[in-house]
Write a protein that holds these residues in place. Structure first.
Motif, mmCIF file in Angstrom:
data_model
loop_
_atom_site.group_PDB
_atom_site.id
_atom_site.type_symbol
_atom_site.label_atom_id
_atom_site.label_comp_id
_atom_site.label_asym_id
_atom_site.label_seq_id
_atom_site.Cartn_x
_atom_site.Cartn_y
_atom_site.Cartn_z
ATOM 1 N N HIS A 52 0.793 -1.395 0.248
ATOM 2 C CA HIS A 52 0.161 -0.002 0.217
ATOM 3 C C HIS A 52 0.850 1.241 0.030
ATOM 4 C CE1 HIS A 52 -3.567 2.169 0.879
ATOM 5 N NE2 HIS A 52 -2.942 2.963 1.650
ATOM 6 N N ILE A 53 0.549 2.390 -0.849
ATOM 7 C CA ILE A 53 1.403 3.346 -0.932
ATOM 8 C C ILE A 53 0.933 4.249 0.089
ATOM 9 C CG2 ILE A 53 1.889 5.514 -2.472
ATOM 10 C CD1 ILE A 53 0.880 3.691 -4.797
ATOM 11 N N VAL A 54 2.140 4.794 0.930
ATOM 12 C CA VAL A 54 1.831 5.835 1.989
ATOM 13 C C VAL A 54 3.072 6.920 1.538
ATOM 14 C CG1 VAL A 54 2.099 6.274 4.491
ATOM 15 C CG2 VAL A 54 1.548 3.836 3.781
ATOM 16 N N GLY A 55 2.517 8.105 1.367
ATOM 17 C CA GLY A 55 3.368 9.208 1.048
ATOM 18 C C GLY A 55 3.979 8.707 -0.399
ATOM 19 N N CYS A 56 5.470 8.823 -0.240
ATOM 20 C CA CYS A 56 6.072 8.450 -1.299
ATOM 21 C C CYS A 56 6.697 6.888 -1.127
ATOM 22 C CB CYS A 56 6.959 9.523 -1.770
ATOM 23 S SG CYS A 56 8.264 9.726 -0.591
ATOM 24 N N TYR A 57 6.152 6.000 -0.319
ATOM 25 C CA TYR A 57 6.743 4.626 -0.029
ATOM 26 C C TYR A 57 5.477 3.681 -0.330
ATOM 27 C CZ TYR A 57 9.939 7.781 2.771
ATOM 28 O OH TYR A 57 10.839 8.652 3.052
ATOM 29 N N ILE A 58 6.218 2.491 -0.398
ATOM 30 C CA ILE A 58 5.151 1.327 -0.523
ATOM 31 C C ILE A 58 5.467 0.505 0.729
ATOM 32 C CG2 ILE A 58 4.532 -0.556 -1.845
ATOM 33 C CD1 ILE A 58 5.561 0.867 -4.408
ATOM 34 N N ALA A 59 4.376 0.434 1.471
ATOM 35 C CA ALA A 59 4.463 -0.465 2.849
ATOM 36 C C ALA A 59 4.026 -1.759 2.603
ATOM 37 C CB ALA A 59 3.613 0.155 3.900
ATOM 38 N N ASP A 60 5.036 -2.558 3.119
ATOM 39 C CA ASP A 60 4.839 -4.262 2.628
ATOM 40 C C ASP A 60 3.428 -4.623 3.248
ATOM 41 O OD1 ASP A 60 7.076 -4.651 1.344
ATOM 42 O OD2 ASP A 60 8.071 -5.166 3.321
ATOM 43 N N PHE A 61 2.918 -4.179 4.293
ATOM 44 C CA PHE A 61 1.658 -4.455 5.147
ATOM 45 C C PHE A 61 1.307 -3.050 5.945
ATOM 46 C CE2 PHE A 61 3.975 -8.542 4.571
ATOM 47 C CZ PHE A 61 3.059 -9.129 3.855
ATOM 48 N N ILE A 62 0.272 -2.794 5.907
ATOM 49 C CA ILE A 62 -0.473 -1.883 6.733
ATOM 50 C C ILE A 62 -1.472 -1.949 7.065
ATOM 51 C CG2 ILE A 62 -1.347 -0.578 4.581
ATOM 52 C CD1 ILE A 62 -0.425 1.881 5.824
ATOM 53 N N CYS A 63 -1.897 -1.696 8.484
ATOM 54 C CA CYS A 63 -3.180 -1.762 8.856
ATOM 55 C C CYS A 63 -3.655 -0.065 9.186
ATOM 56 C CB CYS A 63 -3.388 -2.240 10.508
ATOM 57 S SG CYS A 63 -4.877 -2.073 11.337
ATOM 58 N N LEU A 64 -4.287 0.461 8.423
ATOM 59 C CA LEU A 64 -4.646 1.978 8.269
ATOM 60 C C LEU A 64 -5.516 2.566 9.663
ATOM 61 C CD1 LEU A 64 -5.863 2.171 4.293
ATOM 62 C CD2 LEU A 64 -3.747 3.179 5.782
ATOM 63 N N ARG A 65 -6.334 1.515 10.012
ATOM 64 C CA ARG A 65 -7.264 2.126 11.196
ATOM 65 C C ARG A 65 -6.173 2.325 12.452
ATOM 66 N NH1 ARG A 65 -12.345 -1.036 12.552
ATOM 67 N NH2 ARG A 65 -13.119 0.602 11.153
ATOM 68 N N ARG A 66 -5.230 1.380 12.529
ATOM 69 C CA ARG A 66 -4.167 1.279 13.816
ATOM 70 C C ARG A 66 -2.918 2.200 13.080
ATOM 71 N NH1 ARG A 66 -6.011 -2.848 17.366
ATOM 72 N NH2 ARG A 66 -8.202 -2.843 17.121
ATOM 73 N N LYS A 67 -2.877 2.590 12.368
ATOM 74 C CA LYS A 67 -1.740 3.223 11.755
ATOM 75 C C LYS A 67 -0.135 2.512 11.784
ATOM 76 C CE LYS A 67 -2.197 7.546 10.535
ATOM 77 N NZ LYS A 67 -2.301 8.910 10.532
ATOM 78 N N LEU A 68 -0.232 0.979 11.668
ATOM 79 C CA LEU A 68 0.509 0.094 11.934
ATOM 80 C C LEU A 68 1.165 -0.282 10.467
ATOM 81 C CD1 LEU A 68 2.417 -1.396 13.741
ATOM 82 C CD2 LEU A 68 0.844 -3.096 13.618
ATOM 83 N N ILE A 69 2.522 -0.098 10.351
ATOM 84 C CA ILE A 69 3.190 -0.674 8.970
ATOM 85 C C ILE A 69 4.146 -1.745 9.673
ATOM 86 C CG2 ILE A 69 4.837 -0.354 7.209
ATOM 87 C CD1 ILE A 69 3.829 2.775 7.180
#
Length: 123
Positions: A52-69
């Motif tokens: 998932h794209i966050v800013g200008c990065y691609i996170a391997d896995f992300i829980c958006l609700r908990r803001k955990l990458i």
């Protein structure tokens, strides 16, 4: 109008990064595949996305609700320049309000239950 919570990409980089993210989803590493089997479909009680794209990065896995990458690091992450790049990336993501936890491929292969416990504790 406010963007939905899943729209976390920097619009300047989105078009380029979405192709990389798609490619990464289609060519995941064995460690990523093993971890995704345990994170998908809310198996830890939280919804994760992969690549998932966050800013200008691609996170391997992300829980958006908990803001955990969750990042899965292959062997090249042991190189000095990559260590510096990873540190700067983590600091940048922290400034955006995300917590980042990292695991080596070997952690997933040898201690998957411990990895999952750590992720669960960070949720």
């Amino acid at each position: 109008m406010e963007c939905p919570g899943y729209e976390t990409a920097n619009p300047l980089y989105y078009d380029l990064l979405k192709e990389y993210a798609k490619e990464n989803r289609n060519k995941q590493t064995e460690a990523e595949r093993l971890l995704w089997e345990r994170l998908s479909y809310n198996k830890l009680g939280a919804h994760f996305r992969r690549q998932h794209i966050v800013g200008c990065y691609i996170a391997d896995f992300i829980c958006l609700r908990r803001k955990l990458i969750v990042e899965v690091d292959g062997g090249y992450h042991a190189q000095e320049q990559q260590k510096i790049d990873d540190y700067l990336r983590t600091e940048d993501l922290n400034r955006m309000g995300y917590r980042v936890i990292r695991f080596k491929n070997e952690d997933i292969y040898t201690s998957l239950s411990s990895v999952l416990d750590t992720i669960f504790d960070n949720l």
